[in-house]
Scaffold this motif. Structure first.
Motif, short mmCIF file in Angstrom:
data_model
loop_
_atom_site.label_atom_id
_atom_site.label_comp_id
_atom_site.label_asym_id
_atom_site.label_seq_id
_atom_site.Cartn_x
_atom_site.Cartn_y
_atom_site.Cartn_z
N GLY A 12 -4.27 14.93 10.05
CA GLY A 12 -5.06 15.94 9.33
C GLY A 12 -4.68 16.05 7.88
O GLY A 12 -5.55 16.14 6.99
N LEU A 13 -3.38 16.04 7.59
CA LEU A 13 -2.92 16.15 6.20
C LEU A 13 -3.27 14.90 5.40
O LEU A 13 -3.62 14.98 4.22
N THR A 14 -3.19 13.73 6.03
CA THR A 14 -3.58 12.50 5.34
C THR A 14 -5.05 12.54 4.96
O THR A 14 -5.43 12.21 3.83
N LEU A 15 -5.88 12.94 5.90
CA LEU A 15 -7.31 13.02 5.64
C LEU A 15 -7.61 14.00 4.52
O LEU A 15 -8.40 13.72 3.61
N ALA A 16 -6.96 15.16 4.55
CA ALA A 16 -7.16 16.17 3.51
C ALA A 16 -6.73 15.64 2.15
O ALA A 16 -7.40 15.87 1.13
N GLN A 18 -6.80 12.62 1.12
CA GLN A 18 -7.73 11.61 0.64
C GLN A 18 -9.10 12.17 0.26
O GLN A 18 -9.80 11.58 -0.56
N LEU A 19 -9.48 13.30 0.84
CA LEU A 19 -10.83 13.81 0.62
C LEU A 19 -10.89 14.98 -0.36
O LEU A 19 -11.88 15.16 -1.07
N ALA A 20 -9.84 15.81 -0.42
CA ALA A 20 -9.86 16.99 -1.29
C ALA A 20 -9.95 16.54 -2.74
O ALA A 20 -9.36 15.55 -3.16
N GLY A 302 -5.38 5.68 10.46
CA GLY A 302 -6.73 5.97 10.94
C GLY A 302 -7.42 7.01 10.07
O GLY A 302 -8.62 6.89 9.78
N ALA A 303 -6.67 8.02 9.64
CA ALA A 303 -7.24 9.03 8.75
C ALA A 303 -7.62 8.42 7.41
O ALA A 303 -8.64 8.77 6.81
N TYR A 304 -6.81 7.49 6.93
CA TYR A 304 -7.11 6.80 5.68
C TYR A 304 -8.40 5.99 5.80
O TYR A 304 -9.25 6.00 4.89
N VAL A 305 -8.56 5.30 6.93
CA VAL A 305 -9.78 4.53 7.16
C VAL A 305 -11.00 5.45 7.20
O VAL A 305 -12.04 5.16 6.60
N LEU A 306 -10.89 6.57 7.91
CA LEU A 306 -12.00 7.51 8.01
C LEU A 306 -12.38 8.03 6.63
O LEU A 306 -13.57 8.09 6.28
N ALA A 307 -11.38 8.42 5.84
CA ALA A 307 -11.67 8.94 4.50
C ALA A 307 -12.38 7.91 3.64
O ALA A 307 -13.33 8.23 2.92
#
Length: 386
Positions: A12-16, A18-20, A302-307
């Protein structure tokens, strides 16, 4: 785009992160604050690649540990087998950091852009999902309309249950595990800079010495029953009571139940990871289990790929491409974990002796590289190719 992320763990923190800044990001976490419990993990593979792209490797190395070897010890503390960490590091081109899971999360939290809204003590209680929007109800009674809801809330994901139903997507592998931190200068001195494991059948204790003088302990045992005990502390003290070496001291120093991490060892397996405007990431959809040893790395990658996909395609296309790229990687790691379960924790004396013999062969250069590569599994260039 407005995105709600449920879960302030590694994925969750990785995704945030990359996207914030480019999107309106809110992260909700049911815990009242950062969780202090967690394992020492060996962080390598695609997660390391993602951390490199994010510029976080120096920060991770600053809180990491240098471990000389992983060593198996009998009930008297006598060495029975071991593997130098340098051998394993060479197998992954030196891209390896031994780090406490809470420290990894702390680095990710510190890197969050100021625009990210992080809310502790808050969870998702209801969703209304459609092809175009998702309406999210939170535990504080508020609602949010978002373009995407991401469940990054672990193996027991509430978002998965709300979006995909009560079907059991958790595959138990026949083990329970626990982890905690305790104070004991004598134990700290005996462990030193090694990762120490009991050379035992059916049950195992492991130890790392931390830089603050404390000792990180983790335990794993075989059990066919996935039901979790009502009192984790008592379960740990009872299950491992007759193990030798420094285990009695560790059990005596075991903290209260609220400070003990305890869970079943399991994988999550779903036919698909997304439904309309809800998707899953990390352990919520592809937990590989303790046996694979790369859960944190795969969650971060995986979060990095999604972002990356969300930044360059409409939501539906991005979610499909994310799963197309990432599912084969995690399914291979899940298979490696299932295949290696009997060697991770032998169920018989004969398997224990075979493991000892294999570890002794690690002194042979060619065999050592093969063994380390087997533990790491196949490499993937997905992050580097993005």
């Amino acid at each position: 785009m407005r995105i709600v992320i449920c879960g302030a763990g590694i994925a969750g923190l990785t995704l945030a992160n990359q996207l914030a800044g480019r999107h309106d990001v809110t992260v909700v976490e049911k815990a009242r604050g950062p969780r202090p419990q967690g394992y020492m993990i060996d962080f390598f593979g695609p997660g390391y690649d993602a951390a490199g792209r994010m510029g976080l490797v120096p920060d991770l190395e600053s809180v990491g540990y240098r471990v000389s070897e992983a060593v198996y010890l009998d009930e008297t503390g006598r060495r029975r087998a071991g593997l130098p960490f340098g051998t394993f590091a060479k197998a992954v081109s030196g891209k390896l950091i031994s780090i406490m899971r809470p420290d990894l999360e702390a680095v990710l939290r510190a890197a969050l852009p100021a625009s990210a809204d992080l809310r502790f003590g808050t969870s998702v209680t209801h969703i209304e999902n459609s092809p175009d929007r998702v309406q999210v109800t939170l535990s504080d009674g508020s609602t949010m309309s978002a373009d995407l809801l991401v469940g990054a809330d672990g193996i027991h994901s509430a978002v998965r249950r709300l979006a995909f139903g009560d079907q059991d997507f958790v595959r138990c592998l026949g083990f329970h595990t626990a982890a905690y931190v305790f104070d004991d200068p004598a134990v700290h001195a005996q462990v030193a800079d090694r990762f120490c494991l009991t050379d035992t059948v059916g049950r195992q204790f492991g130890f790392y010495a931390l830089r603050d003088g404390r000792v990180a302990a983790f335990a794993v045992h075989r059990t066919p029953d996935p039901t979790l005990p009502p009192d984790p502390r008592e379960a740990v003290r009872t299950t491992y009571a007759d193990l030798g070496w420094i285990v009695p001291q560790a059990l005596e120093a075991c903290p209260g139940a609220e400070d003990v991490y305890y869970d079943q060892v399991a994988q999550t397996v779903l036919p698909r990871w997304s439904r309309d405007r809800v998707t899953l990431v990390g352990d919520a959809c592809h937990a590989v289990s303790l046996l694979a040893g790369q859960g944190a790395s795969l969650g971060m990658a995986g979060a990095y790929v999604l972002a990356a996909q969300l930044d360059k395609a409409p939501v539906a296309d991005a979610l499909a491409r994310y799963e197309e790229l990432w599912r084969p990687v995690v399914e291979e790691k899940q298979q490696v974990a299932r295949d290696g379960a009997r060697w991770f924790l032998p169920a018989s004396e004969s398997h224990l002796r075979i493991r000892r013999a294999a570890m002794r062969l690690a002194r042979v250069p060619g065999v050592s590289r093969y063994l380390a590569g087997t533990i790491a599994g196949k490499t993937t260039a997905v992050i580097r190719q993005l």
